[in-house]
Design a protein around this motif. Structure first.
Motif, PDB file in Angstrom:
ATOM      1  N   UNK A 122       0.690  -1.007  -0.308  1.00 26.25           N
ATOM      2  CA  UNK A 122       0.114  -0.149   0.144  1.00 26.25           C
ATOM      3  C   UNK A 122       1.218   1.332  -0.205  1.00 26.25           C
ATOM      4  N   UNK A 123       0.869   2.227   0.540  1.00 19.95           N
ATOM      5  CA  UNK A 123       1.594   3.353   0.883  1.00 19.95           C
ATOM      6  C   UNK A 123       2.388   2.814   1.877  1.00 19.95           C
ATOM      7  N   UNK A 124       3.331   3.757   1.866  1.00 16.01           N
ATOM      8  CA  UNK A 124       4.870   3.418   2.541  1.00 16.01           C
ATOM      9  C   UNK A 124       3.847   3.362   4.099  1.00 16.01           C
ATOM     10  N   UNK A 125       3.534   4.341   4.349  1.00 17.03           N
ATOM     11  CA  UNK A 125       2.837   4.367   5.492  1.00 17.03           C
ATOM     12  C   UNK A 125       2.053   3.729   6.007  1.00 17.03           C
ATOM     13  N   UNK A 126       1.281   3.389   5.529  1.00 18.38           N
ATOM     14  CA  UNK A 126       1.091   1.655   5.368  1.00 18.38           C
ATOM     15  C   UNK A 126       1.003   0.558   5.875  1.00 18.38           C
ATOM     16  N   UNK A 127       2.146   0.258   4.769  1.00 24.05           N
ATOM     17  CA  UNK A 127       3.188  -0.579   5.047  1.00 24.05           C
ATOM     18  C   UNK A 127       4.381  -0.274   6.227  1.00 24.05           C
ATOM     19  N   UNK A 128       4.558   0.807   6.945  1.00 26.28           N
ATOM     20  CA  UNK A 128       5.626   0.445   8.127  1.00 26.28           C
ATOM     21  C   UNK A 128       4.167  -0.219   9.295  1.00 26.28           C
ATOM     22  N   UNK A 129       3.773   0.031   9.114  1.00 26.79           N
ATOM     23  CA  UNK A 129       2.022   0.109  10.050  1.00 26.79           C
ATOM     24  C   UNK A 129       1.832  -0.803  10.183  1.00 26.79           C
ATOM     25  N   UNK A 130       1.715  -2.130   8.763  1.00 23.53           N
ATOM     26  CA  UNK A 130       1.415  -3.236   9.113  1.00 23.53           C
ATOM     27  C   UNK A 130       3.023  -3.572   9.182  1.00 23.53           C
ATOM     28  N   UNK A 288       3.030 -13.826  -3.049  1.00 19.10           N
ATOM     29  CA  UNK A 288       2.254 -13.408  -1.278  1.00 19.10           C
ATOM     30  C   UNK A 288       0.816 -12.220  -1.780  1.00 19.10           C
ATOM     31  N   UNK A 289       0.426 -12.474  -1.001  1.00 16.59           N
ATOM     32  CA  UNK A 289      -1.327 -11.830  -1.157  1.00 16.59           C
ATOM     33  C   UNK A 289      -1.280 -10.305  -0.403  1.00 16.59           C
ATOM     34  N   UNK A 290      -0.590 -10.422   0.539  1.00 19.01           N
ATOM     35  CA  UNK A 290      -0.215  -8.938   1.073  1.00 19.01           C
ATOM     36  C   UNK A 290       1.427  -9.480   1.809  1.00 19.01           C
ATOM     37  N   UNK A 291       1.269  -8.164   2.473  1.00 17.08           N
ATOM     38  CA  UNK A 291       2.446  -7.590   3.186  1.00 17.08           C
ATOM     39  C   UNK A 291       2.232  -8.939   4.913  1.00 17.08           C
ATOM     40  N   UNK A 292       0.952  -9.047   4.720  1.00 23.27           N
ATOM     41  CA  UNK A 292       1.244  -9.830   6.238  1.00 23.27           C
ATOM     42  C   UNK A 292       1.859 -10.998   5.785  1.00 23.27           C
ATOM     43  N   UNK A 293       1.151 -12.446   4.051  1.00 22.56           N
ATOM     44  CA  UNK A 293       1.596 -13.088   3.701  1.00 22.56           C
ATOM     45  C   UNK A 293       3.093 -13.607   3.761  1.00 22.56           C
ATOM     46  N   UNK A 294       3.976 -12.275   3.568  1.00 26.26           N
ATOM     47  CA  UNK A 294       4.841 -12.492   3.249  1.00 26.26           C
ATOM     48  C   UNK A 294       5.960 -12.521   3.883  1.00 26.26           C
ATOM     49  N   UNK A 295       5.295 -11.821   5.194  1.00 22.61           N
ATOM     50  CA  UNK A 295       5.986 -11.825   6.243  1.00 22.61           C
ATOM     51  C   UNK A 295       6.657 -13.043   6.995  1.00 22.61           C
ATOM     52  N   UNK A 296       5.698 -13.801   6.832  1.00 23.17           N
ATOM     53  CA  UNK A 296       5.352 -15.527   7.343  1.00 23.17           C
ATOM     54  C   UNK A 296       6.046 -16.236   6.266  1.00 23.17           C
ATOM     55  N   UNK A 297       5.571 -15.765   5.163  1.00 22.91           N
ATOM     56  CA  UNK A 297       6.292 -16.565   4.295  1.00 22.91           C
ATOM     57  C   UNK A 297       7.925 -16.621   4.148  1.00 22.91           C
ATOM     58  N   UNK A 298       8.418 -15.381   5.097  1.00 23.53           N
ATOM     59  CA  UNK A 298       9.693 -15.529   5.172  1.00 23.53           C
ATOM     60  C   UNK A 298      10.122 -16.305   6.775  1.00 23.53           C
ATOM     61  N   UNK A 299       9.204 -15.745   7.451  1.00 22.01           N
ATOM     62  CA  UNK A 299      10.008 -16.456   8.622  1.00 22.01           C
ATOM     63  C   UNK A 299       9.089 -17.837   8.807  1.00 22.01           C
ATOM     64  N   UNK A 300       8.639 -18.520   7.779  1.00 24.32           N
ATOM     65  CA  UNK A 300       8.479 -20.110   7.395  1.00 24.32           C
ATOM     66  C   UNK A 300      10.030 -20.182   7.052  1.00 24.32           C
TER      67      UNK A 300
END
Length: 311
Positions: A122-130, A288-300
Protein backbone atom coordinates in the motif's frame (compact mmCIF):
# COMPACT_ATOMS: atom_id res chain seq x y z
CA UNK A 1 17.25 -27.48 19.37
CA UNK A 2 16.96 -28.74 22.99
CA UNK A 3 15.39 -31.99 21.82
CA UNK A 4 18.20 -32.48 19.30
CA UNK A 5 20.87 -31.84 21.95
CA UNK A 6 19.30 -34.39 24.33
CA UNK A 7 19.07 -36.91 21.50
CA UNK A 8 22.72 -36.50 20.57
CA UNK A 9 23.76 -36.85 24.22
CA UNK A 10 21.80 -40.10 24.58
CA UNK A 11 23.28 -41.45 21.34
CA UNK A 12 26.81 -40.69 22.57
CA UNK A 13 26.10 -42.35 25.94
CA UNK A 14 24.62 -45.40 24.29
CA UNK A 15 27.56 -45.70 21.89
CA UNK A 16 30.10 -45.53 24.73
CA UNK A 17 28.18 -48.12 26.74
CA UNK A 18 27.85 -50.37 23.71
CA UNK A 19 31.57 -50.22 22.95
CA UNK A 20 32.42 -50.87 26.59
CA UNK A 21 30.09 -53.83 26.81
CA UNK A 22 31.32 -55.43 23.59
CA UNK A 23 34.82 -56.04 24.95
CA UNK A 24 35.22 -59.66 25.99
CA UNK A 25 32.51 -61.94 27.21
CA UNK A 26 29.39 -60.13 28.36
CA UNK A 27 28.11 -60.68 31.86
CA UNK A 28 24.42 -60.55 32.75
CA UNK A 29 24.93 -56.99 33.97
CA UNK A 30 26.55 -55.97 30.69
CA UNK A 31 23.80 -57.66 28.68
CA UNK A 32 21.21 -55.78 30.72
CA UNK A 33 23.05 -52.52 30.12
CA UNK A 34 23.28 -53.28 26.41
CA UNK A 35 19.55 -53.90 26.28
CA UNK A 36 18.81 -50.63 28.05
CA UNK A 37 21.05 -48.79 25.61
CA UNK A 38 19.23 -50.38 22.67
CA UNK A 39 15.90 -49.24 24.10
CA UNK A 40 17.37 -45.75 24.64
CA UNK A 41 18.45 -45.58 21.01
CA UNK A 42 14.97 -46.58 19.86
CA UNK A 43 13.45 -43.89 22.09
CA UNK A 44 15.88 -41.34 20.64
CA UNK A 45 14.81 -42.28 17.12
CA UNK A 46 11.16 -41.96 18.12
CA UNK A 47 11.72 -38.57 19.79
CA UNK A 48 13.57 -37.27 16.74
CA UNK A 49 10.78 -38.47 14.43
CA UNK A 50 8.18 -36.75 16.62
CA UNK A 51 10.25 -33.56 16.61
CA UNK A 52 10.50 -33.56 12.80
CA UNK A 53 6.79 -34.31 12.46
CA UNK A 54 5.95 -31.44 14.81
CA UNK A 55 8.01 -28.98 12.72
CA UNK A 56 6.28 -30.20 9.55
CA UNK A 57 2.89 -29.81 11.25
CA UNK A 58 3.72 -26.25 12.32
CA UNK A 59 4.75 -25.26 8.82
CA UNK A 60 1.72 -26.95 7.26
CA UNK A 61 -0.58 -25.25 9.77
CA UNK A 62 0.97 -21.90 8.93
CA UNK A 63 0.29 -22.52 5.28
CA UNK A 64 -3.35 -23.23 6.05
CA UNK A 65 -3.57 -20.20 8.37
CA UNK A 66 -2.71 -17.84 5.54
CA UNK A 67 -6.38 -17.53 4.57
CA UNK A 68 -7.02 -13.81 4.49
CA UNK A 69 -3.91 -12.92 6.51
CA UNK A 70 -4.65 -9.24 6.13
CA UNK A 71 -8.04 -9.70 7.74
CA UNK A 72 -6.42 -11.07 10.91
CA UNK A 73 -5.09 -7.64 11.86
CA UNK A 74 -7.17 -5.24 9.79
CA UNK A 75 -10.63 -6.74 10.27
CA UNK A 76 -13.04 -6.37 13.15
CA UNK A 77 -12.31 -8.42 16.26
CA UNK A 78 -14.92 -11.11 15.74
CA UNK A 79 -14.63 -14.40 17.63
CA UNK A 80 -13.42 -16.15 14.48
CA UNK A 81 -10.74 -13.52 13.76
CA UNK A 82 -9.57 -13.51 17.41
CA UNK A 83 -9.28 -17.30 17.40
CA UNK A 84 -7.38 -17.34 14.09
CA UNK A 85 -5.07 -14.56 15.29
CA UNK A 86 -4.28 -16.43 18.50
CA UNK A 87 -3.71 -19.63 16.53
CA UNK A 88 -1.27 -17.87 14.21
CA UNK A 89 0.51 -16.25 17.17
CA UNK A 90 0.93 -19.65 18.84
CA UNK A 91 2.19 -21.22 15.62
CA UNK A 92 4.74 -18.45 15.11
CA UNK A 93 5.90 -18.93 18.70
CA UNK A 94 6.41 -22.64 17.94
CA UNK A 95 8.83 -22.06 15.06
CA UNK A 96 12.28 -23.59 15.76
CA UNK A 97 13.94 -20.22 15.25
CA UNK A 98 12.96 -16.63 14.52
CA UNK A 99 15.01 -13.55 13.66
CA UNK A 100 15.88 -11.11 16.42
CA UNK A 101 16.36 -8.38 13.84
CA UNK A 102 14.20 -8.29 10.70
CA UNK A 103 15.04 -5.94 7.83
CA UNK A 104 12.62 -5.30 4.96
CA UNK A 105 13.69 -3.76 1.65
CA UNK A 106 10.76 -1.90 0.10
CA UNK A 107 10.75 -1.54 -3.69
CA UNK A 108 11.16 1.80 -5.39
CA UNK A 109 8.23 3.71 -6.85
CA UNK A 110 8.75 2.36 -10.35
CA UNK A 111 8.50 -1.21 -9.06
CA UNK A 112 5.41 -0.41 -7.00
CA UNK A 113 3.63 0.37 -10.26
CA UNK A 114 3.92 -3.33 -11.10
CA UNK A 115 0.38 -4.62 -10.62
CA UNK A 116 1.47 -7.85 -8.90
CA UNK A 117 3.76 -6.09 -6.41
CA UNK A 118 1.38 -3.18 -5.97
CA UNK A 119 -1.37 -5.53 -4.92
CA UNK A 120 0.75 -6.69 -1.99
CA UNK A 121 1.83 -3.21 -0.87
CA UNK A 122 0.00 0.00 0.00
CA UNK A 123 1.39 3.45 0.77
CA UNK A 124 4.69 3.52 2.63
CA UNK A 125 3.06 4.69 5.88
CA UNK A 126 0.59 1.81 5.61
CA UNK A 127 3.46 -0.59 4.91
CA UNK A 128 5.38 0.51 8.02
CA UNK A 129 2.23 0.11 10.12
CA UNK A 130 1.61 -3.40 8.79
CA UNK A 131 5.25 -4.47 9.22
CA UNK A 132 5.25 -3.17 12.79
CA UNK A 133 2.05 -5.07 13.59
CA UNK A 134 3.28 -8.36 12.11
CA UNK A 135 6.66 -8.02 13.84
CA UNK A 136 4.90 -7.55 17.18
CA UNK A 137 2.67 -10.55 16.48
CA UNK A 138 5.79 -12.65 15.78
CA UNK A 139 7.57 -11.12 18.82
CA UNK A 140 10.46 -9.70 16.78
CA UNK A 141 12.02 -6.88 18.85
CA UNK A 142 13.98 -5.12 16.08
CA UNK A 143 12.62 -4.00 12.70
CA UNK A 144 14.52 -2.02 10.06
CA UNK A 145 12.68 -0.84 6.95
CA UNK A 146 14.72 0.30 3.96
CA UNK A 147 13.64 2.59 1.15
CA UNK A 148 16.52 3.72 -1.02
CA UNK A 149 15.25 7.23 -1.81
CA UNK A 150 14.74 8.32 1.80
CA UNK A 151 10.98 8.75 1.46
CA UNK A 152 10.41 6.96 4.77
CA UNK A 153 12.50 9.51 6.66
CA UNK A 154 10.60 12.36 5.00
CA UNK A 155 7.36 10.77 6.19
CA UNK A 156 8.61 10.45 9.78
CA UNK A 157 5.83 12.55 11.36
CA UNK A 158 3.12 10.77 9.41
CA UNK A 159 4.50 7.35 10.36
CA UNK A 160 4.88 8.30 14.05
CA UNK A 161 1.30 9.58 14.14
CA UNK A 162 -0.02 6.42 12.50
CA UNK A 163 1.85 4.10 14.89
CA UNK A 164 0.70 6.12 17.89
CA UNK A 165 -2.99 5.54 17.12
CA UNK A 166 -2.91 2.29 15.15
CA UNK A 167 -5.53 -0.34 15.93
CA UNK A 168 -3.63 -2.79 13.70
CA UNK A 169 -0.46 -2.41 15.78
CA UNK A 170 -2.44 -2.90 19.01
CA UNK A 171 -4.02 -6.06 17.59
CA UNK A 172 -0.57 -7.39 16.77
CA UNK A 173 0.40 -6.78 20.41
CA UNK A 174 -2.45 -8.85 21.86
CA UNK A 175 -4.84 -5.91 22.06
CA UNK A 176 -2.46 -3.66 23.99
CA UNK A 177 -0.69 -0.49 22.91
CA UNK A 178 3.06 -1.16 22.62
CA UNK A 179 6.00 1.12 23.42
CA UNK A 180 7.76 1.89 20.13
CA UNK A 181 11.14 3.49 19.48
CA UNK A 182 11.03 5.01 15.98
CA UNK A 183 14.28 6.24 14.43
CA UNK A 184 15.61 7.65 11.17
CA UNK A 185 19.09 8.92 10.34
CA UNK A 186 18.18 12.38 11.70
CA UNK A 187 15.38 11.85 14.22
CA UNK A 188 14.27 9.60 17.04
CA UNK A 189 10.99 9.39 18.93
CA UNK A 190 9.84 7.15 21.76
CA UNK A 191 6.14 6.49 21.25
CA UNK A 192 5.12 5.61 24.79
CA UNK A 193 2.11 3.60 25.79
CA UNK A 194 2.81 4.18 29.48
CA UNK A 195 3.80 7.16 31.59
CA UNK A 196 7.19 5.60 32.32
CA UNK A 197 9.18 6.82 29.32
CA UNK A 198 12.33 5.16 30.69
CA UNK A 199 10.93 1.66 30.08
CA UNK A 200 12.49 -0.44 27.34
CA UNK A 201 10.43 -0.27 24.13
CA UNK A 202 8.61 -3.37 22.97
CA UNK A 203 9.96 -2.84 19.45
CA UNK A 204 12.66 -0.71 17.84
CA UNK A 205 11.93 0.49 14.31
CA UNK A 206 14.57 2.11 12.09
CA UNK A 207 13.75 3.88 8.83
CA UNK A 208 16.78 3.37 6.59
CA UNK A 209 17.78 4.79 3.22
CA UNK A 210 20.96 4.92 1.15
CA UNK A 211 22.12 7.63 3.60
CA UNK A 212 22.61 4.83 6.11
CA UNK A 213 25.02 3.11 3.73
CA UNK A 214 28.12 4.53 2.02
CA UNK A 215 27.27 8.18 2.87
CA UNK A 216 27.32 7.17 6.54
CA UNK A 217 30.81 5.70 6.10
CA UNK A 218 31.97 8.95 4.49
CA UNK A 219 30.58 10.98 7.42
CA UNK A 220 32.29 8.62 9.88
CA UNK A 221 35.63 9.05 8.10
CA UNK A 222 35.23 12.85 8.19
CA UNK A 223 34.33 12.80 11.89
CA UNK A 224 37.34 10.65 12.80
CA UNK A 225 39.58 12.87 10.67
CA UNK A 226 38.43 15.97 12.56
CA UNK A 227 39.15 14.25 15.88
CA UNK A 228 42.67 13.39 14.71
CA UNK A 229 43.27 16.99 13.58
CA UNK A 230 42.01 18.28 16.94
CA UNK A 231 44.39 15.98 18.79
CA UNK A 232 41.54 14.04 20.37
CA UNK A 233 42.43 10.79 18.61
CA UNK A 234 45.70 9.25 17.40
CA UNK A 235 45.63 8.10 13.79
CA UNK A 236 46.99 4.71 14.90
CA UNK A 237 43.88 4.29 17.08
CA UNK A 238 41.66 4.11 14.01
CA UNK A 239 41.27 0.35 13.73
CA UNK A 240 38.70 -2.09 12.46
CA UNK A 241 37.41 -2.47 16.03
CA UNK A 242 36.92 1.28 16.41
CA UNK A 243 35.02 1.52 13.12
CA UNK A 244 32.92 -1.51 14.07
CA UNK A 245 32.07 0.10 17.42
CA UNK A 246 31.03 3.33 15.67
CA UNK A 247 28.72 1.37 13.35
CA UNK A 248 27.30 -0.86 16.08
CA UNK A 249 23.57 -0.81 16.80
CA UNK A 250 23.01 1.75 19.60
CA UNK A 251 20.48 -0.54 21.28
CA UNK A 252 22.71 -3.61 21.37
CA UNK A 253 21.04 -5.61 18.61
CA UNK A 254 23.09 -7.54 16.08
CA UNK A 255 22.90 -7.05 12.32
CA UNK A 256 19.70 -8.31 10.64
CA UNK A 257 19.44 -12.10 10.68
CA UNK A 258 16.71 -11.98 8.06
CA UNK A 259 16.38 -9.53 5.15
CA UNK A 260 13.07 -9.64 3.31
CA UNK A 261 13.19 -8.44 -0.31
CA UNK A 262 9.80 -7.32 -1.62
CA UNK A 263 10.72 -7.20 -5.27
CA UNK A 264 10.64 -9.29 -8.42
CA UNK A 265 14.39 -8.65 -8.75
CA UNK A 266 16.82 -9.80 -6.00
CA UNK A 267 18.40 -6.37 -5.51
CA UNK A 268 19.34 -4.68 -2.21
CA UNK A 269 19.54 -1.18 -3.74
CA UNK A 270 22.58 0.25 -1.85
CA UNK A 271 21.50 -1.33 1.42
CA UNK A 272 24.20 -0.76 4.13
CA UNK A 273 26.68 -3.50 3.18
CA UNK A 274 28.01 -4.23 6.70
CA UNK A 275 24.44 -4.99 7.79
CA UNK A 276 24.40 -8.03 5.48
CA UNK A 277 27.37 -9.91 6.91
CA UNK A 278 25.38 -12.76 8.52
CA UNK A 279 21.96 -12.17 7.00
CA UNK A 280 19.67 -14.62 5.27
CA UNK A 281 18.03 -13.00 2.23
CA UNK A 282 14.51 -14.15 1.42
CA UNK A 283 12.82 -12.83 -1.70
CA UNK A 284 9.03 -12.64 -1.69
CA UNK A 285 7.55 -11.27 -4.89
CA UNK A 286 4.20 -11.42 -6.62
CA UNK A 287 3.29 -14.77 -5.05
CA UNK A 288 2.35 -13.14 -1.75
CA UNK A 289 -1.21 -11.87 -1.44
CA UNK A 290 -0.49 -9.29 1.25
CA UNK A 291 2.35 -7.85 3.31
CA UNK A 292 1.38 -10.09 6.23
CA UNK A 293 1.47 -13.08 3.91
CA UNK A 294 4.99 -12.07 2.80
CA UNK A 295 6.23 -11.73 6.39
CA UNK A 296 4.94 -15.11 7.52
CA UNK A 297 6.35 -16.82 4.39
CA UNK A 298 9.75 -15.29 5.15
CA UNK A 299 9.56 -16.48 8.77
CA UNK A 300 8.72 -20.02 7.66
CA UNK A 301 11.69 -19.97 5.26
CA UNK A 302 13.96 -18.67 8.03
CA UNK A 303 12.78 -21.42 10.41
CA UNK A 304 14.17 -24.04 8.00
CA UNK A 305 17.60 -22.41 7.66
CA UNK A 306 20.61 -23.99 9.36
CA UNK A 307 23.63 -21.78 10.00
CA UNK A 308 26.73 -23.89 9.34
CA UNK A 309 29.25 -21.00 9.42
CA UNK A 310 31.35 -22.63 6.67
CA UNK A 311 31.53 -26.04 8.34
Amino acid sequence: MTVLAVCLSLVALAAVAHVGSSRGKQSIKEQLLNGICTIALRLVQLAFAIHCSFQAWVQDSLSQAQIDMQQLLEGDDTDVVLAKRQELSDLLASLPQKPEHLAVVLPEASVRENEAIGGMLAGETDDVEALCAWSLLAKIPRLSIYSRDGSLSRSFDSIAGRLRNSKMVARGFNGRTPDICLESSTRSEHICAHSDSASRPDIYISLWSRENGYPLLAKLAQRLSRRVQAGELASTAITESLVADELRDPHGFKHPDLVLLLDDLPCVNEFPPWQLQNSELVQIHSGARSLGDAVYRALVCFAKIEMRWGK
